[in-house]
Design a protein around this motif. Structure first.
Motif, mmCIF file in Angstrom:
data_model
loop_
_atom_site.group_PDB
_atom_site.id
_atom_site.type_symbol
_atom_site.label_atom_id
_atom_site.label_comp_id
_atom_site.label_asym_id
_atom_site.label_seq_id
_atom_site.Cartn_x
_atom_site.Cartn_y
_atom_site.Cartn_z
ATOM 1 N N LEU A 52 -0.949 5.982 9.706
ATOM 2 C CA LEU A 52 -1.063 6.607 11.018
ATOM 3 C C LEU A 52 0.119 6.296 11.929
ATOM 4 C CD1 LEU A 52 -4.871 6.008 11.749
ATOM 5 C CD2 LEU A 52 -3.759 8.077 10.865
ATOM 6 N N ALA A 53 1.106 5.564 11.441
ATOM 7 C CA ALA A 53 2.256 5.202 12.271
ATOM 8 C C ALA A 53 3.066 6.441 12.639
ATOM 9 C CB ALA A 53 3.141 4.199 11.541
ATOM 10 N N GLU A 54 3.673 6.432 13.807
ATOM 11 C CA GLU A 54 4.454 7.568 14.271
ATOM 12 C C GLU A 54 5.668 7.824 13.384
ATOM 13 O OE1 GLU A 54 3.895 9.774 16.695
ATOM 14 O OE2 GLU A 54 1.934 8.859 17.066
ATOM 15 N N ASP A 55 6.246 6.759 12.817
ATOM 16 C CA ASP A 55 7.457 6.919 12.002
ATOM 17 C C ASP A 55 7.143 6.974 10.515
ATOM 18 O OD1 ASP A 55 6.649 4.327 11.608
ATOM 19 O OD2 ASP A 55 8.671 3.464 11.741
ATOM 20 N N ARG A 56 5.949 7.452 10.147
ATOM 21 C CA ARG A 56 5.508 7.405 8.757
ATOM 22 C C ARG A 56 6.439 8.156 7.808
ATOM 23 N NH1 ARG A 56 1.754 9.967 11.784
ATOM 24 N NH2 ARG A 56 1.674 12.243 11.663
ATOM 25 N N GLU A 57 7.091 9.201 8.286
ATOM 26 C CA GLU A 57 8.002 9.945 7.411
ATOM 27 C C GLU A 57 9.193 9.099 6.960
ATOM 28 O OE1 GLU A 57 8.168 14.581 7.869
ATOM 29 O OE2 GLU A 57 8.920 13.615 9.666
ATOM 30 N N MET A 58 9.590 8.158 7.789
ATOM 31 C CA MET A 58 10.768 7.357 7.489
ATOM 32 C C MET A 58 10.444 6.150 6.618
ATOM 33 S SD MET A 58 12.748 9.362 8.958
ATOM 34 C CE MET A 58 14.294 8.485 8.685
ATOM 35 N N ASP A 59 9.161 5.891 6.382
ATOM 36 C CA ASP A 59 8.739 4.747 5.568
ATOM 37 C C ASP A 59 7.782 5.263 4.494
ATOM 38 O OD1 ASP A 59 8.161 2.297 4.548
ATOM 39 O OD2 ASP A 59 7.419 1.422 6.403
ATOM 40 N N PRO A 60 8.314 5.841 3.426
ATOM 41 C CA PRO A 60 7.481 6.599 2.493
ATOM 42 C C PRO A 60 6.514 5.774 1.659
ATOM 43 C CG PRO A 60 9.739 6.446 1.685
ATOM 44 C CD PRO A 60 9.745 5.901 3.085
ATOM 45 N N ASP A 94 3.387 -5.019 6.651
ATOM 46 C CA ASP A 94 4.485 -4.127 6.295
ATOM 47 C C ASP A 94 4.520 -4.016 4.781
ATOM 48 O OD1 ASP A 94 6.725 -2.605 6.079
ATOM 49 O OD2 ASP A 94 8.129 -4.149 6.750
ATOM 50 N N GLY A 95 3.978 -2.952 4.293
ATOM 51 C CA GLY A 95 3.865 -2.735 2.853
ATOM 52 C C GLY A 95 2.619 -1.931 2.561
ATOM 53 N N PRO A 96 2.550 -1.304 1.414
ATOM 54 C CA PRO A 96 1.414 -0.448 1.103
ATOM 55 C C PRO A 96 0.181 -1.240 0.678
ATOM 56 C CG PRO A 96 2.926 -0.502 -0.749
ATOM 57 C CD PRO A 96 3.574 -1.295 0.344
ATOM 58 N N ASP A 97 -0.967 -0.787 1.123
ATOM 59 C CA ASP A 97 -2.267 -1.285 0.673
ATOM 60 C C ASP A 97 -3.125 -0.065 0.365
ATOM 61 O OD1 ASP A 97 -1.985 -4.208 1.085
ATOM 62 O OD2 ASP A 97 -1.767 -3.640 3.193
ATOM 63 N N TYR A 98 -3.745 -0.053 -0.788
ATOM 64 C CA TYR A 98 -4.480 1.141 -1.195
ATOM 65 C C TYR A 98 -5.461 0.805 -2.305
ATOM 66 C CZ TYR A 98 -0.314 0.959 -4.196
ATOM 67 O OH TYR A 98 0.713 0.532 -4.993
ATOM 68 N N ASN A 99 -6.148 1.842 -2.813
ATOM 69 C CA ASN A 99 -7.126 1.739 -3.892
ATOM 70 C C ASN A 99 -8.214 0.704 -3.579
ATOM 71 O OD1 ASN A 99 -7.350 0.526 -7.241
ATOM 72 N ND2 ASN A 99 -8.228 2.421 -6.481
ATOM 73 N N PRO A 100 -8.893 0.824 -2.431
ATOM 74 C CA PRO A 100 -9.981 -0.120 -2.148
ATOM 75 C C PRO A 100 -11.174 0.109 -3.073
ATOM 76 C CG PRO A 100 -9.976 1.640 -0.521
ATOM 77 C CD PRO A 100 -8.743 1.841 -1.368
ATOM 78 N N VAL A 101 -11.727 -0.981 -3.594
ATOM 79 C CA VAL A 101 -12.946 -0.911 -4.406
ATOM 80 C C VAL A 101 -13.900 -1.977 -3.867
ATOM 81 C CG1 VAL A 101 -12.048 0.134 -6.501
ATOM 82 C CG2 VAL A 101 -11.770 -2.312 -6.160
ATOM 83 N N VAL A 102 -15.134 -1.575 -3.626
ATOM 84 C CA VAL A 102 -16.114 -2.416 -2.949
ATOM 85 C C VAL A 102 -16.956 -3.162 -3.976
ATOM 86 C CG1 VAL A 102 -18.044 -2.418 -1.319
ATOM 87 C CG2 VAL A 102 -16.144 -0.808 -1.017
ATOM 88 N N SER A 103 -17.194 -4.438 -3.721
ATOM 89 C CA SER A 103 -17.991 -5.267 -4.628
ATOM 90 C C SER A 103 -19.427 -4.763 -4.688
ATOM 91 C CB SER A 103 -17.962 -6.726 -4.171
ATOM 92 O OG SER A 103 -18.539 -6.859 -2.881
ATOM 93 N N PRO A 104 -20.150 -5.074 -5.776
ATOM 94 C CA PRO A 104 -21.532 -4.580 -5.905
ATOM 95 C C PRO A 104 -22.430 -4.949 -4.737
ATOM 96 C CG PRO A 104 -20.754 -5.441 -8.010
ATOM 97 C CD PRO A 104 -19.692 -5.771 -7.002
ATOM 98 N N ASP A 105 -22.208 -6.102 -4.103
ATOM 99 C CA ASP A 105 -23.052 -6.480 -2.968
ATOM 100 C C ASP A 105 -22.522 -5.965 -1.634
ATOM 101 O OD1 ASP A 105 -20.864 -8.092 -2.464
ATOM 102 O OD2 ASP A 105 -21.914 -9.987 -2.790
ATOM 103 N N GLY A 106 -21.379 -5.254 -1.645
ATOM 104 C CA GLY A 106 -20.823 -4.662 -0.439
ATOM 105 C C GLY A 106 -20.163 -5.639 0.509
ATOM 106 N N LYS A 107 -19.984 -6.891 0.103
ATOM 107 C CA LYS A 107 -19.457 -7.905 1.006
ATOM 108 C C LYS A 107 -17.948 -8.078 0.916
ATOM 109 C CE LYS A 107 -23.746 -10.616 1.147
ATOM 110 N NZ LYS A 107 -24.360 -11.956 0.886
ATOM 111 N N ARG A 108 -17.337 -7.589 -0.181
ATOM 112 C CA ARG A 108 -15.907 -7.791 -0.374
ATOM 113 C C ARG A 108 -15.240 -6.497 -0.827
ATOM 114 N NH1 ARG A 108 -16.843 -13.046 -4.038
ATOM 115 N NH2 ARG A 108 -18.540 -11.663 -4.634
ATOM 116 N N ILE A 109 -13.963 -6.423 -0.529
ATOM 117 C CA ILE A 109 -13.162 -5.262 -0.918
ATOM 118 C C ILE A 109 -11.957 -5.765 -1.697
ATOM 119 C CG2 ILE A 109 -11.810 -3.289 -0.112
ATOM 120 C CD1 ILE A 109 -13.468 -3.468 2.522
#
Length: 691
Positions: free
Chosen positions: A237-245, A267-282
């Motif tokens: 959602l950063a305003e300069d997202r085009e410049m940081d691919p 500063d760096g990519p974070d993605y592919n969240p997977v939720v634990s069976p009890d919903g307490k951790r990602i």
């Protein structure tokens, strides 16, 4: 000036009229001919039911009439091996079990219109969830099985600086102008991009009208359910997202009020969240951005509110890929590139790792990339379903216990074909690079009539990426080469993934470079073993392999002919006109072309085109925006200007993935072999003698 155009079919027919077997006077064996490409089937995306009893997978086959790779859904009973069709007729993909295991969601199309369908397993009946004007994807079930979340492109009003006059009735005016103001205004496989962005939607499983839950100019995608009322989505959602691919964050989206809060902020990519069976951790993947050309994906776990982020297995050698939680919630399962193959590792919350299975892959039919996936069941004795890869056949469906025991292959999709063909023998080969002694791994297909007598032609096939990994997997392209008599070698030179981050980093701001020495060391080894003739050496590769092919012919005249496929030829034009231009400038070269052009040109084959004497074929898809057509055309024109034998082949309708249709795969391989046949000393010598 006269431009001579030769069709792909005609060129192949002229150049491959006589095979290597015909040249030797031997009877033609039962070999993997061009039309066999249409006979191949392979398994992909195996999804095991929550109770571990049934696997649904995508069974791919080649449709001769439509020239398409078509996927249909089949089921396998894990205990008995019973194999049944489930969804046929129309192409289907991405099957996902409901939490209760009584339904499936999948994507398909009816009358050319994209659909998400729900299939009831007890009746076999299915229905479309909604009417979609765009193609939905990434469909996932809510924990209670009542809602589907998915992503879909949302068009926006195009930018315009003028209002065109109204056309008279019946007039045939030109299309209106297209205005762009984004740095990425075209993408490979999509062409020139319409205004808009991917957004996330939710929809009741009983069908209805999709509800858009994200909005704005920034793409949001990759939905995962934190609970029945909260989605995790990924974007920037950063305003300069085009410049940081590469930048990306994970956000929590409350469906009650559509409020969005970031769970990651570094500063760096974070993605592919997977939720634990009890919903307490990602669990999720990502890295701290050091602005390098390659950075491995690390594995992290955080609390459901984003606090307490911790890296797991920080000293692990490999890069984590597809990741899921084990059913007990005390460990994770992740695919890892592992020295040419894909292995499944179990990672404890204490960071300890253990290998569960290996040789996962085989789903890349064209070239031998390590491409595969897996899923895991629930229950006290979880079962893992995966794509099983082999050197002599395409991927099958395999199953194994979570403890690494009771492995079995459940399909035999090509037993009606492979046993009746003379197939090449594969050998692994390892050499010390002439540059620094670094071990380089490769594999070689030896033709059915092979003898180590120093007479056979050699074909060196170089992988793309370059941060990719070849492995000992079936490949239609390499099967074709070996069937026509070429000792065919493929390898993982420095820069390849799967051998640790340092091995991949060896080409950072130095590509192409000493990977040339790695490849030539493999060639030297085959010559020394008398596997091949020193006079009959040929080289080809696509994308990253295309630039290395072009680089090789600027440095040596050892090859009788070369074929550079969809290459990078000029890093300056790549940094200004490719669909990954900003990535090339910011992460790859890390300079501006207008202030330091030498940084771009010193590793550009076009800079050294005057050194080339090797006959070099150039090939590219006409709709390639990753390594656009003008890359291949620059080298072709330079070779022409310098009097070097060359030809340019443009594949109509093809993007960067040239072999996306069976006939294009055939055109690619047969035209490469046709070009090589034209310059094969063993053949030209015979022709001269007959004259």
């Amino acid at each position: 000036m006269i431009c001579r155009t030769v069709t792909l079919t005609a060129l192949a027919a002229v150049f491959t009229a006589q095979t290597v077997f015909a040249e030797t006077g031997q009877p033609e064996p039962k070999r993997f001919t061009a039309d066999r490409v249409f006979d191949i089937e392979y398994a992909a995306d195996p999804q095991i039911s929550p109770d571990g009893k049934t696997i649904v997978y995508v069974r791919h086959a080649m449709d001769r009439l439509t020239d398409r790779d078509v996927g249909q859904l089949w089921t396998i009973d894990v205990a008995s091996g019973e194999h049944r069709p489930l969804v046929t007729g129309a192409s289907a993909a991405s099957p996902r079990w409901s939490p209760g295991g009584d339904r499936l969601v999948y994507t398909t199309a009816t009358a050319g219109k994209p659909e998400i369908r729900i299939l009831y397993l007890d009746t076999g009946r299915s229905f479309a969830l909604a009417q979609f004007l765009q193609g939905p994807s990434e469909a996932v079930w809510s924990p209670d099985g009542k809602t589907i979340a998915f992503s879909m492109f949302v068009p926006a009003e195009s930018l315009s600086f003028a209002t065109p006059p109204k056309q008279p009735e019946g007039a045939e005016w030109s299309d209106t102008v297209k205005v762009f103001d984004d740095i990425t205004f075209r993408a490979d496989g999509a062409g020139y991009l319409p205004y808009g962005a991917n957004q996330v939607f939710v929809l009741p499983v009983d069908g209805g009208t999709p509800r858009q839950v994200t909005s704005g100019e920034a793409p949001m995608q990759g939905p995962a359910w934190l609970d029945n009322d909260t989605l995790l989505v990924s974007g920037n959602l950063a305003e300069d997202r085009e410049m940081d691919p590469v930048e990306n964050e994970i956000y929590a989206l409350e469906l009650s009020d559509l409020s969005v809060r970031p769970l990651t902020t570094r500063d760096g990519p974070d993605y592919n969240p997977v939720v634990s069976p009890d919903g307490k951790r990602i669990a999720y993947r990502g890295y701290d951005d050091k602005v390098l050309s390659y950075q491995q994906d690390n594995l992290y776990v955080m609390n459901a509110d984003g606090s307490g982020a911790t890296e797991l297995a920080a000293d692990f050698f490999g890069s984590f890929d597809q990741t899921v939680w084990a059913p007990d919630g005390n460990s994770l399962l992740s695919l890892v590139g592992d020295h040419g193959v894909l292995s499944l590792y179990r990672i404890g919350l204490d960071g300890k790792t253990a290998k569960v299975a290996t040789n996962i892959g085989g789903a890349s039919i064209g070239r031998p990339y390590a491409d595969g996936s897996f899923s895991v069941s629930g229950g006290k004795k979880p079962v893992v379903a995966y794509t099983a890869g082999f050197a002599d056949r395409p991927s099958e469906v395999g199953a194994i216990g979570l403890g690494g025991k009771n492995a079995k292959v459940l399909t035999a999709l090509n037993d009606d074909l492979i046993p009746y063909l003379d197939m090449p023998r594969m050998e692994e080969i390892k050499v010390a690079s002439s540059h620094d002694g670094k071990e380089i791994e490769g594999w070689v297909y030896l033709p059915p009539d092979f003898k180590a007598d120093g007479t056979f032609p050699m074909l060196l096939e170089i992988h793309g990426g370059p941060f990719q990994m070849y492995g000992p997997y079936f490949s239609s392209e390499l099967q074709r080469y070996a069937a026509e008599g070429y000792v065919t070698i493929w390898s993982n030179p420095r820069g390849s993934t799967g051998y640790g981050e340092d091995f991949a980093h060896a080409i950072d701001r130095a590509y192409p470079g000493n990977d040339y020495d790695d490849l030539m060391s493999l060639v030297d080894e085959l010559v020394a073993r008398k596997y091949v003739s020193e006079e009959r050496l040929f080289v080809t590769g696509g994308s990253g392999g295309g630039i290395l092919t072009a680089w090789i012919v600027t440095k040596t005249d050892r090859f009788a002919a070369a074929a550079s496929i969809k290459p990078v030829i000029n890093w300056m034009t790549m940094a200004l006109a490719a669909d990954i231009a900003q990535y090339v400038r910011r992460h790859w070269i890390r300079e501006d072309p207008w202030t330091n052009p030498e940084a771009f040109l010193k590793f550009s084959p076009i800079r050294y085109v005057d050194k080339v004497v090797t006959p070099t074929l150039m090939m590219v898809g006409e709709e390639d925006f990753r390594t656009p057509t003008w890359e291949a055309e620059q080298f072709y024109t330079g070779l022409k200007m310098n009097g070097v034998d060359t030809a340019l082949i443009r594949i109509p309708g093809a993007s960067h993935g040239i072999t996306g249709r069976p006939s294009r795969l055939i055109a690619l391989t047969d035209n490469i072999m046709g070009w090589f046949a034209k310059y094969d000393p063993a053949k030209t010598g015979k022709a001269d003698a007959e004259d």
